[in-house]
Enzyme design. Structure first.
Site, PDB file in Angstrom:
ATOM      1  N   GLU A  37      34.835  55.659  38.710  1.00 51.32           N
ATOM      2  CA  GLU A  37      34.472  54.251  38.824  1.00 51.32           C
ATOM      3  C   GLU A  37      33.128  54.128  39.543  1.00 51.32           C
ATOM      4  OE1 GLU A  37      38.218  51.591  38.730  1.00 51.32           O
ATOM      5  OE2 GLU A  37      37.952  52.228  40.794  1.00 51.32           O
ATOM      6  N   LYS A  63      44.576  44.987  43.060  1.00 54.72           N
ATOM      7  CA  LYS A  63      43.867  44.801  44.348  1.00 54.72           C
ATOM      8  C   LYS A  63      44.631  43.784  45.218  1.00 54.72           C
ATOM      9  CE  LYS A  63      39.675  46.258  42.056  1.00 54.72           C
ATOM     10  NZ  LYS A  63      38.223  46.247  41.976  1.00 54.72           N
ATOM     11  N   ASN A  69      44.758  47.737  38.307  1.00 58.38           N
ATOM     12  CA  ASN A  69      44.676  47.703  39.768  1.00 58.38           C
ATOM     13  C   ASN A  69      44.558  46.237  40.179  1.00 58.38           C
ATOM     14  OD1 ASN A  69      44.113  47.920  42.461  1.00 58.38           O
ATOM     15  ND2 ASN A  69      42.124  48.941  42.216  1.00 58.38           N
ATOM     16  N   HIS A 121      39.977  54.682  46.375  1.00 55.66           N
ATOM     17  CA  HIS A 121      39.216  53.633  45.684  1.00 55.66           C
ATOM     18  C   HIS A 121      37.961  53.309  46.494  1.00 55.66           C
ATOM     19  CE1 HIS A 121      38.077  49.838  43.916  1.00 55.66           C
ATOM     20  NE2 HIS A 121      38.813  50.174  42.864  1.00 55.66           N
TER      21      HIS A 121
HETATM   22  P1  13P Z   1      36.914  45.614  37.596  1.00 50.23           P
HETATM   23  O1  13P Z   1      37.631  45.979  36.317  1.00 50.23           O
HETATM   24  O2  13P Z   1      37.245  44.248  38.087  1.00 50.23           O
HETATM   25  O3  13P Z   1      35.452  45.885  37.504  1.00 50.23           O
HETATM   26  O4  13P Z   1      37.493  46.606  38.739  1.00 50.23           O
HETATM   27  C1  13P Z   1      37.539  47.955  38.485  1.00 50.23           C
HETATM   28  C2  13P Z   1      38.297  48.604  39.571  1.00 50.23           C
HETATM   29  O5  13P Z   1      37.856  48.650  40.716  1.00 50.23           O
HETATM   30  C3  13P Z   1      39.617  49.154  39.241  1.00 50.23           C
HETATM   31  O6  13P Z   1      40.086  49.970  40.262  1.00 50.23           O
END
Ligand code: 13P
Length: 265
Positions: free
Chosen positions: A179, A10, A8, A101
């Site tokens: 998550e 982001k 991801n 998310h």
């Molecule tokens: P990190 O791996 O940076 O902790 O992020 C996890 C996440 O939100 C994946 O969607």
């Protein structure tokens, strides 16, 4: 069951040039490894603005492409400024989308109602969905993890009351990503046995909604990196990882994929 390792990205990388550098590194590193992730599907979720370019570059690679979100308002077109529809992201080359998310829940107040609308839009356009769920630090401390997840999973129960997904197809089109909010980007992780017990609960909960469906894939996300991936991959309950920060470097992303490939092979 084949594992999934999903990056991801982001709101990264900053420029198209940086996206291309990341893809160059991913493609070279995955070529060097050969087709040696037979037990692990790979997927990346770039920002909407990079979706078409990333899809075009990965067309002949064995890395699938996901959107990070879609519009709740319409599966196709309409007067919804700032939104991208399921049809538009599919047309740009995505075959999946992330939904729910915690950053979307936190910053955009996504509710179960809007998530249900998005799930229906995604399935109407043939997209698979990676539905993200997880508890906050306060909820974890108050031992509310299971009740929070159950409330977030009611959207799957509601989904099955609509026509958009056949129960039999559920496991092929829906992945759950657990998550914990407090583990995202913090370097803090729950123990593997905590994650395993939580995943077992999620699988049982989905099975109670859809007893005829094959077992649903459940990924863990939150501070997964090249050093801790082996320990998560060793659990039979952890079917893969949704990776944030470590997916922005080809080496760490592929090392995580290798860990799952080795463990599930
Ligand atoms: P990190 O791996 O940076 O902790 O992020 C996890 C996440 O939100 C994946 O969607």
């Amino acid at each position: 069951m084949q594992a999934w390792v999903i990056g991801n990205w982001k709101q990264n990388p900053a420029t198209s040039k940086d996206v291309n550098t990341l893809l160059d590194n991913l493609l070279v590193a995955s070529e060097d490894r050969g087709a040696d992730n037979p037990y692990c599907h790979l997927m990346v979720a770039p920002s909407c603005v990079h979706l078409a370019a990333v899809s075009a570059r990965l067309q002949n690679a064995s890395i699938q492409v996901s959107a990070q979100n879609i519009s709740a308002h319409s599966a196709t077109v309409g007067a919804y400024t700032g939104d991208c529809s399921a049809q538009q992201v599919a047309d740009a080359g995505a075959s999946w989308t992330l939904l729910g998310h915690s950053e979307r829940r936190q910053y955009h107040h996504e509710s179960n109602d809007s998530l249900l609308a998005k799930l229906n839009c995604a399935f109407a356009q043939g997209l698979g969905v990676v539905l993200c769920i997880g508890e906050t630090q306060e909820e974890y401390d108050a031992k509310q993890t299971i009740s929070v997840l159950d409330e977030q999973l009611t959207v799957v129960e509601s989904l099955l009351q609509t026509d958009s997904v056949q129960t039999q197809a559920l496991a092929e089109r829906l992945i759950i990503a657990y998550e914990p909010v407090w583990a995202i980007g913090t370097g803090k992780v729950p123990t593997v046995s905590e994650v395993s017990a939580t995943h077992q609960h999620i699988k049982q909960q989905i099975a109670s909604f859809a007893p005829k469906s094959p077992e649903v894939t459940v990924l863990y996300g939150g501070s997964v990196n090249a050093d801790n991936a082996d320990s998560f991959a060793a659990s039979a309950m952890i079917d893969g990882a949704l990776v944030g920060g470590a997916s922005l470097k080809a080496d760490s992303f592929l090392a995580i994929a290798d860990a799952f490939s080795r463990a599930k092979g």
